[in-house]
Scaffold this motif. Structure first.
Motif, mmCIF file in Angstrom:
data_model
loop_
_atom_site.group_PDB
_atom_site.id
_atom_site.type_symbol
_atom_site.label_atom_id
_atom_site.label_comp_id
_atom_site.label_asym_id
_atom_site.label_seq_id
_atom_site.Cartn_x
_atom_site.Cartn_y
_atom_site.Cartn_z
ATOM 1 N N ILE A 30 0.879 -1.257 -0.192
ATOM 2 C CA ILE A 30 0.103 -0.048 -0.058
ATOM 3 C C ILE A 30 0.589 1.239 0.011
ATOM 4 N N GLU A 31 1.806 1.339 0.787
ATOM 5 C CA GLU A 31 2.758 2.640 0.980
ATOM 6 C C GLU A 31 3.573 2.743 -0.359
ATOM 7 N N ASN A 32 3.715 1.771 -1.234
ATOM 8 C CA ASN A 32 4.535 1.798 -2.683
ATOM 9 C C ASN A 32 3.670 1.996 -3.759
ATOM 10 N N TYR A 33 2.009 1.528 -3.557
ATOM 11 C CA TYR A 33 1.275 1.644 -4.527
ATOM 12 C C TYR A 33 1.115 3.135 -5.042
ATOM 13 N N GLN A 34 0.993 3.286 -6.229
ATOM 14 C CA GLN A 34 1.124 4.935 -6.636
ATOM 15 C C GLN A 34 -0.222 5.143 -7.392
ATOM 16 N N GLY A 35 -1.273 4.146 -7.462
ATOM 17 C CA GLY A 35 -2.490 4.468 -7.962
ATOM 18 C C GLY A 35 -2.544 4.702 -9.328
ATOM 19 N N LYS A 36 -1.693 4.192 -10.291
ATOM 20 C CA LYS A 36 -1.868 4.283 -11.617
ATOM 21 C C LYS A 36 -2.346 3.208 -12.399
ATOM 22 N N ARG A 37 -2.377 2.102 -11.654
ATOM 23 C CA ARG A 37 -2.769 0.890 -12.221
ATOM 24 C C ARG A 37 -3.629 0.014 -11.039
ATOM 25 N N PRO A 38 -4.394 -0.676 -11.402
ATOM 26 C CA PRO A 38 -5.069 -1.506 -10.248
ATOM 27 C C PRO A 38 -4.158 -2.359 -9.566
ATOM 28 N N ILE A 39 -4.353 -2.445 -8.320
ATOM 29 C CA ILE A 39 -3.765 -3.324 -7.540
ATOM 30 C C ILE A 39 -4.395 -4.394 -7.224
ATOM 31 N N GLY A 40 -3.633 -5.827 -7.261
ATOM 32 C CA GLY A 40 -4.146 -7.069 -7.086
ATOM 33 C C GLY A 40 -4.188 -7.257 -5.683
#
Length: 89
Positions: A30-40
């Motif tokens: 979650i901390e590294n997730y950028q919100g540019k693509r869906p997260i699995g």
């Protein structure tokens, strides 16, 4: 299951990622997730996310004003995640 989390929803979720420390790296994802693509996310990820978000929404130290933009964004994310989680049944 893949889900896109962006903007204020992502910002608010990151505020509470430290509570996911026992979730097999979900906090770092979650901390590294950028919100540019869906997260699995797996069903157990949903379990953790829903529990953490629910606790945060109920804690008045985080959200004393239920009309606050951050509260509303996190509540919206909570509702979206619950709907997606039901698809696992």
């Amino acid at each position: 299951m893949n889900i896109l989390i962006t903007g204020e929803e992502l910002h608010q979720l990151r505020r509470h990622s430290y509570q996911m420390a026992e979730a097999f790296g979900l906090d770092r994802r979650i901390e590294n997730y950028q919100g540019k693509r869906p997260i699995g996310l797996h069903s157990w990820d949903f379990d953790c996310l829903l529990a953490v978000i629910q606790c945060a929404l109920e804690d008045e130290r985080f959200y004393p004003d239920k009309e606050d933009l951050g509260y509303k964004a996190l509540m919206n994310l909570y509702e979206r995640l619950k709907k997606e989680y039901q698809k696992f049944d």
